[in-house]
Design a protein around this motif. Structure first.
Motif, mmCIF file in Angstrom:
data_model
loop_
_atom_site.group_PDB
_atom_site.id
_atom_site.type_symbol
_atom_site.label_atom_id
_atom_site.label_comp_id
_atom_site.label_asym_id
_atom_site.label_seq_id
_atom_site.Cartn_x
_atom_site.Cartn_y
_atom_site.Cartn_z
ATOM 1 N N SER A 223 0.817 -1.214 0.000
ATOM 2 C CA SER A 223 0.000 0.000 0.000
ATOM 3 C C SER A 223 0.851 1.265 0.000
ATOM 4 N N GLY A 224 2.038 1.224 0.619
ATOM 5 C CA GLY A 224 2.924 2.392 0.596
ATOM 6 C C GLY A 224 3.336 2.742 -0.818
ATOM 7 N N LYS A 225 3.683 1.708 -1.607
ATOM 8 C CA LYS A 225 4.107 1.956 -2.988
ATOM 9 C C LYS A 225 2.935 2.419 -3.853
ATOM 10 N N THR A 226 1.752 1.816 -3.666
ATOM 11 C CA THR A 226 0.609 2.198 -4.490
ATOM 12 C C THR A 226 0.165 3.628 -4.186
ATOM 13 N N ILE A 227 0.230 4.032 -2.917
ATOM 14 C CA ILE A 227 -0.130 5.414 -2.560
ATOM 15 C C ILE A 227 0.854 6.397 -3.184
ATOM 16 N N SER A 228 2.158 6.065 -3.146
ATOM 17 C CA SER A 228 3.164 6.967 -3.717
ATOM 18 C C SER A 228 3.018 7.073 -5.234
ATOM 19 N N LEU A 229 2.537 6.009 -5.881
ATOM 20 C CA LEU A 229 2.356 6.017 -7.341
ATOM 21 C C LEU A 229 1.092 6.761 -7.769
ATOM 22 N N SER B 67 -6.011 8.711 -5.506
ATOM 23 C CA SER B 67 -6.811 7.969 -6.490
ATOM 24 C C SER B 67 -6.690 6.465 -6.307
ATOM 25 N N ILE B 68 -5.753 6.012 -5.469
ATOM 26 C CA ILE B 68 -5.607 4.577 -5.214
ATOM 27 C C ILE B 68 -6.883 4.006 -4.614
ATOM 28 N N ILE B 69 -7.655 4.858 -3.935
ATOM 29 C CA ILE B 69 -8.941 4.422 -3.384
ATOM 30 C C ILE B 69 -9.846 3.921 -4.505
ATOM 31 N N PHE B 70 -9.888 4.671 -5.629
ATOM 32 C CA PHE B 70 -10.720 4.272 -6.771
ATOM 33 C C PHE B 70 -10.169 3.013 -7.437
ATOM 34 N N GLY C 235 -2.830 18.590 -4.734
ATOM 35 C CA GLY C 235 -2.854 18.117 -6.121
ATOM 36 C C GLY C 235 -4.128 17.420 -6.516
ATOM 37 N N GLY C 236 -5.133 17.418 -5.636
ATOM 38 C CA GLY C 236 -6.399 16.770 -5.959
ATOM 39 C C GLY C 236 -6.336 15.262 -5.779
ATOM 40 N N MET C 237 -7.408 14.590 -6.178
ATOM 41 C CA MET C 237 -7.478 13.132 -6.026
ATOM 42 C C MET C 237 -6.559 12.407 -7.018
ATOM 43 N N PHE C 238 -6.192 13.090 -8.119
ATOM 44 C CA PHE C 238 -5.348 12.465 -9.150
ATOM 45 C C PHE C 238 -4.082 13.308 -9.340
ATOM 46 N N PRO C 239 -3.205 13.359 -8.321
ATOM 47 C CA PRO C 239 -2.047 14.259 -8.391
ATOM 48 C C PRO C 239 -1.054 13.905 -9.487
ATOM 49 N N HIS C 240 -0.969 12.630 -9.873
ATOM 50 C CA HIS C 240 -0.035 12.216 -10.928
ATOM 51 C C HIS C 240 -0.755 11.975 -12.252
ATOM 52 N N GLY C 241 -1.990 12.446 -12.345
ATOM 53 C CA GLY C 241 -2.736 12.307 -13.586
ATOM 54 C C GLY C 241 -3.146 10.871 -13.871
ATOM 55 N N MET D 92 -1.708 8.569 -15.757
ATOM 56 C CA MET D 92 -0.643 7.559 -15.717
ATOM 57 C C MET D 92 -0.350 7.111 -14.293
ATOM 58 N N GLY D 93 -0.381 8.045 -13.346
ATOM 59 C CA GLY D 93 -0.186 7.679 -11.946
ATOM 60 C C GLY D 93 -1.311 6.790 -11.451
ATOM 61 N N PHE D 94 -2.521 7.122 -11.858
ATOM 62 C CA PHE D 94 -3.696 6.320 -11.490
ATOM 63 C C PHE D 94 -3.560 4.897 -12.024
ATOM 64 N N PHE D 95 -3.197 4.768 -13.297
ATOM 65 C CA PHE D 95 -3.065 3.440 -13.903
ATOM 66 C C PHE D 95 -1.905 2.653 -13.290
ATOM 67 N N ALA D 96 -0.859 3.355 -12.887
ATOM 68 C CA ALA D 96 0.314 2.669 -12.320
ATOM 69 C C ALA D 96 -0.015 1.971 -11.005
#
Length: 472
Positions: A42-48, A52-55, A201-207, A209-213
Motif C-alpha cells: 500500500s505504501g508503494k501504491t499510494i506513492s504512485l 486515487s488509489i482508493i478508486f 494536487g487533488g485526487m489524481f495528483p499524478h494524472g 498515468m499515476g492512477f493506472f500505475a
C-alpha cells in the motif's frame, strides 16, 4: 478420460471430506480478500497513484465481485464440481482443466514465494542477524506439518490468521477516525483531516498515468479472493455457505481496503507516505503507540503466513484434482488416512522453498517482491478469465441450469465480457512500467511449457488407449 466431476477417483479411494464450517468459509473468504499486498504494497501504491488509489481498489473489487458470482453460480449448478478445474474441464474441454489447474497451482507457488520473501523481510525486525532464508524455510515447514493433520486444521489456522488481520485493520480505521476528529497535528505540522485527500494536487495528483500505475500491486492484493472456490468439495452445506461468503465481498472491500486507505491518507498526507515502508506502522507510531512497529510487524507476518497457508492448501487440492483427471502424476491423488492429499502438500511445500533461492539471487527485497507479485497478478488474471470463459460456455450450453439457478450472476453475459476486457486492459497497463514489464516476459514461457506438457500427455494417453485396444 475419467472426469472428477462424476464421482470419486476410484471405488476404494477416500474422498475429500466436507469438514469446513460456515465460520471457516467466511474467514477464509475474508482472509483471501485481504492479501499481503495491502500491508506490504500500500505504501508503494499510494506513492504512485496518490489518493486515487482508493478508486483503483474499488474498481478492481467491483470487477472481481462478478468473477466470484460467476464462480458461485457454476459451482452450485453441479455439486459434484470440486473446484473451478472441474467446471472449466467440463464446459470448455480437457485442455481448459489442464491449463487452469496447473496455472492456478503455479499462481500460488509464485504467491507463496512472495509471501516467503515478506516473511524473511519482516523477520529481520526482531532477528537482524539471522540468514534471510531461515525464517522462510521454518515457516514452510511449520505450515506443512499442520496441514498434514486435517483439513479442519487448515480452517482453524486460516480463521485465526484472518481474525488478526481484521482486528488490525479495524484498529487502524478507528485510530485514524479518532485522529481526524481530534484534529491531530504531527511533529511536521500536518493536521489530520479528510481534506488531505484532495488538498495536495487533488485526487489524481499524478494524472491518468499515476492512477493506472497503481493497478499492478493493487491487483496482487486481491490474489486469493477466489480461494473460497477451491474449498467447495470440503464445505459443509455449500448451497448456503458459498453464497454468504461471496455476497459479503463488497462490504469487505469497503471496510478493509477503502476505509483503511482513507484513514492512512487522512492522517498522513499522501506525499509523506514512504514507498518501501508500511503506512500501517507509521499511522500507529504517530498515534503514540510505542509498540506499533512490533505489533504491525506481527500482523504483516501473520498475513504473509496466512497467504502461504492458503497456497499450501489450494495447490495440494489442485494437484489432487489434476491427478484424478489424469493430468498430473497419479501419486498426487492419494489421500492420507485423514483424507488429506499429503503427496501434493509435500511437493508444493518443496516448491515454495524456492523462495529462499529467490532471496539469494535477488537480494533487494522490494525488487524481488515487485517481480514476483507482477508474475502472480498476471497468472491470477488468467485464472479469473478462465472462470468467466467457463461461465460464458455454461450460459450457451446449459441455459436450463441457469434458469433454474437460485444464485444467478448479476449482469450475466454482459458483465463477463466487461470483466474480460478489464483484464486485457490491465495487461496493457503492466507493459507501461519498466519494473512490471519484466514479468510479462516470464509468463509466456510458462504457457509454452504448459502447451508442450499437455501435448506430450495427450500423446501418451492416446498411445496407452491404442495399446489397450490392440491387446483386446
Amino acid at each position: 478420460m475419467k472426469n472428477s466431476t462424476l464421482g470419486p477417483p476410484d471405488s476404494e479411494a477416500h474422498e475429500l471430506q466436507r469438514n469446513l464450517s460456515n465460520r471457516h468459509i467466511q474467514l477464509i473468504a475474508i482472509g483471501g480478500a485481504i492479501g499481503t499486498g495491502l500491508f506490504m504494497g500500500s505504501g508503494k501504491t499510494i506513492s504512485l497513484a496518490g489518493p486515487s488509489i482508493i478508486f483503483v481498489y474499488m474498481i478492481i473489487g467491483f470487477m472481481l465481485f462478478f468473477v466470484m458470482r460467476a464462480m458461485g453460480e457454476l459451482l452450485l449448478s453441479n455439486l459434484k464440481y470440486k473446484s473451478f478445474i472441474d467446471f472449466s474441464a467440463d464446459l470448455l474441454g480437457p485442455w481448459a482443466g489442464f491449463f487452469t489447474g496447473w496455472t492456478y497451482w503455479f499462481c500460488w507457488i509464485v504467491t507463496g514465494i512472495a509471501d516467503v520473501i515478506a516473511i524473511s523481510a519482516y523477520s529481520q525486525f526482531w532477528f537482524p542477524d539471522i540468514p534471510q532464508w531461515l525464517p522462510a524455510l521454518s515457516c514452510v515447514g511449520l505450515l506443512l506439518s499442520l496441514n498434514l493433520l486435517t483439513v479442519k486444521m487448515f480452517g482453524e489456522l486460516e480463521f485465526w490468521f484472518a481474525m488478526i488481520k481484521i482486528v488490525a485493520i479495524c484498529a487502524l480505521v478507528c485510530t485514524g477516525l479518532y485522529m481526524v476528529v481530534a484534529a491531530y497535528q504531527s511533529p511536521a505540522g500536518d493536521v489530520a483531516s479528510l481534506a488531505n485527500l484532495w488538498n495536495d494536487g487533488g485526487m489524481f495528483p499524478h494524472g491518468a498515468m499515476g492512477f493506472f500505475a497503481g493497478f499492478q500491486i493493487a491487483i496482487f492484493a486481491f490474489a486469493g479472493i477466489e480461494l473460497v472456490g477451491t474449498t467447495a468439495a470440503e464445505t459443509k452445506n455449500p448451497e448456503r455457505n458459498l453464497p454468504r461468503a461471496i455476497n459479503s465481498i463488497p462490504l469487505r472491500i469497503i471496510v478493509f481496503y477503502v476505509f483503511a486507505l482513507i484513514a492512512i491518507m487522512a492522517v498522513t498526507p499522501w506525499r509523506d507516505v514512504v514507498a518501501n515502508k508500511s503506512p500501517f506502522v507509521e499511522l500507529f507510531v504517530l498515534a503514540g503507540l510505542p509498540a506499533a512497529a512490533g505489533i504491525i510487524n506481527f500482523v504483516v507476518l501473520t498475513s504473509a503466513a496466512s497467504s502461504a497457508n492458503s497456497g499450501v492448501f489450494s495447490t495440494s487440492r489442485m494437484l489432487y484434482g489434476l491427478a484424478v483427471d489424469g493430468d498430473a502424476p497419479g501419486k498426487f491423488k492419494a489421500l492420507s488416512s485423514r483424507a488429506v492429499p499429503s503427496n501434493g502438500l509435500i511437493f508444493s511445500c518443496v516448491c515454495l522453498s524456492a523462495g529462499a533461492l529467490v532471496i539469494y539471487l535477488v537480494p533487494n527485497m522490494l525488487d524481488a517482491f515487485t517481480l514476483i507479485t507482477t508474475v502472480s497478478a498476471i497468472l491470477f488474471m488468467c485464472v479469473w478469465s478462465m472462470i468467466l470463459l467457463s461461465y460464458l460456455a455454461y450460459r450457451k450450453q446449459r441455459e436450463h441450469l441457469h434458469r433454474a439457478s437460485k444464485y444467478r450472476m448479476p449482469g450475466g453475459i454482459f458483465m463477463s465480457w466487461a470483466c474480460l476486457v478489464f483484464f486485457v486492459a490491465m495487461l496493457a497497463l503492466l507493459a507501461l512500467e519498466e519494473d512490471t514489464r519484466k514479468a510479462l516476459v516470464f509468463v509466456p514461457v510458462w504457457f509454452v511449457i504448459l502447451g508442450l506438457a499437455y501435448r506430450s500427455m495427450r500423446q501418451k494417453k492416446s498411445e496407452g488407449v491404442q495399446l489397450s485396444y490392440d491387446a483386446d
